[in-house]
Design a protein around this motif. Structure first.
Motif, PDB file in Angstrom:
ATOM      1  N   UNK A 104       0.348  -1.419   0.012  1.00 29.89           N
ATOM      2  CA  UNK A 104      -0.291  -0.017  -0.248  1.00 29.89           C
ATOM      3  C   UNK A 104       0.414   1.273  -0.092  1.00 29.89           C
ATOM      4  N   UNK A 105       0.593   2.026  -1.020  1.00 31.55           N
ATOM      5  CA  UNK A 105       0.897   3.397  -0.754  1.00 31.55           C
ATOM      6  C   UNK A 105       1.477   3.945   0.751  1.00 31.55           C
ATOM      7  N   UNK A 106       1.867   4.484   0.448  1.00 36.50           N
ATOM      8  CA  UNK A 106       2.154   4.917   2.206  1.00 36.50           C
ATOM      9  C   UNK A 106       1.252   6.555   2.482  1.00 36.50           C
ATOM     10  N   UNK A 107       1.239   6.717   1.088  1.00 38.65           N
ATOM     11  CA  UNK A 107      -0.330   8.433   0.901  1.00 38.65           C
ATOM     12  C   UNK A 107      -1.661   7.043   1.349  1.00 38.65           C
ATOM     13  N   UNK A 108      -2.020   6.489   1.043  1.00 42.06           N
ATOM     14  CA  UNK A 108      -2.802   5.397   1.039  1.00 42.06           C
ATOM     15  C   UNK A 108      -3.946   5.798  -0.053  1.00 42.06           C
ATOM     16  N   UNK A 109      -3.642   6.027  -1.028  1.00 43.29           N
ATOM     17  CA  UNK A 109      -3.981   6.711  -2.554  1.00 43.29           C
ATOM     18  C   UNK A 109      -3.692   5.532  -3.899  1.00 43.29           C
ATOM     19  N   UNK A 127      14.355   0.258  -5.060  1.00 43.41           N
ATOM     20  CA  UNK A 127      13.633   1.368  -6.070  1.00 43.41           C
ATOM     21  C   UNK A 127      11.934   1.251  -6.170  1.00 43.41           C
ATOM     22  N   UNK A 128      12.058   2.116  -6.235  1.00 44.31           N
ATOM     23  CA  UNK A 128      10.495   2.087  -5.763  1.00 44.31           C
ATOM     24  C   UNK A 128       9.378   3.081  -6.445  1.00 44.31           C
ATOM     25  N   UNK A 129       8.656   2.797  -7.650  1.00 44.78           N
ATOM     26  CA  UNK A 129       7.658   3.503  -8.737  1.00 44.78           C
ATOM     27  C   UNK A 129       6.204   2.924  -7.857  1.00 44.78           C
TER      28      UNK A 129
END
Length: 209
Positions: free
Chosen positions: A114-119, A171-173
């Protein structure tokens, strides 16, 4: 490159060899038995049900797409349902330089979380570089000596098993919308391989103390 040659070139930055359990990026402990990469690869079909159990719909779709991509490349990947739910690749299958400058035990962890921003979701590749020193200052200097990368990041993190600092490349996207495509995965693998090569070449010239 032999171990002796590495230690001549980096007398205070040593190669990690023959201790995959301690230096792996996959956590292990008394309550979480370490599973060698060879077993994860050989038993991935048996581990698949546990791996996907309780996973959200979009994350599941992402991992299914990632597995399909790896199968298409005939990559020897493993499934680890125990240590954070990651796919594990031998680093040498992604980066030839890993075999030249590192060791066959080195692993790359592939994660869709899950994206840290929850988006949405985040797709990441991570590897502990095969160097260590008992002196934290040497590891800090190695981080400063390493190249500044365009896409990925190098950072230090304390290894919970022995208290030594690990030098890690990540490396993350973000996946917006949360969909992993073959084109994106190919690009990520290409960048990871290139930046890892640049890092290995730079650390080969790490000055002796």
């Amino acid at each position: 490159m032999t171990k002796d040659k590495d230690e001549r070139k980096r007398s205070h930055l040593k190669l990690v060899v023959n201790n995959a359990e301690i230096r792996s990026a996959r956590p292990s402990g008394a309550e979480q038995e370490f599973v060698p990469l060879e077993e994860l690869i050989a038993n991935r079909d048996a581990f698949r049900t546990a791996f996907y159990r309780g996973m959200g719909r979009m994350q599941t779709k992402g991992y299914v797409a990632l597995e399909r991509f790896l199968a298409g490349r005939e990559a020897p990947y493993g499934i680890d349902p125990i240590h954070g739910k990651v796919l594990v690749l031998p680093a040498g299958s992604l980066s030839p330089e890993s075999l030249e400058f590192g060791s066959p035990q080195d692993e790359v962890l592939l994660s869709i979380s899950e994206d840290a921003g929850g988006s949405g979701l985040c797709f990441s590749l991570e590897m502990i570089l095969p160097y260590f020193s008992e002196d934290d200052a040497v590891m800090e200097e190695a981080l400063l000596f390493a190249p500044v990368l365009q896409y990925g990041a190098l950072f230090l993190e304390e290894n919970p098993h022995d208290g030594l600092l690990d030098l890690i490349y990540r490396l993350a996207v973000p996946l917006y919308p949360p969909l992993l495509t073959t084109r994106l995965a190919e690009r990520m693998f290409s960048i990871f391989s290139f930046e890892l090569k640049e890092t290995f070449l730079a650390l080969t010239d790490y000055p002796e103390g």
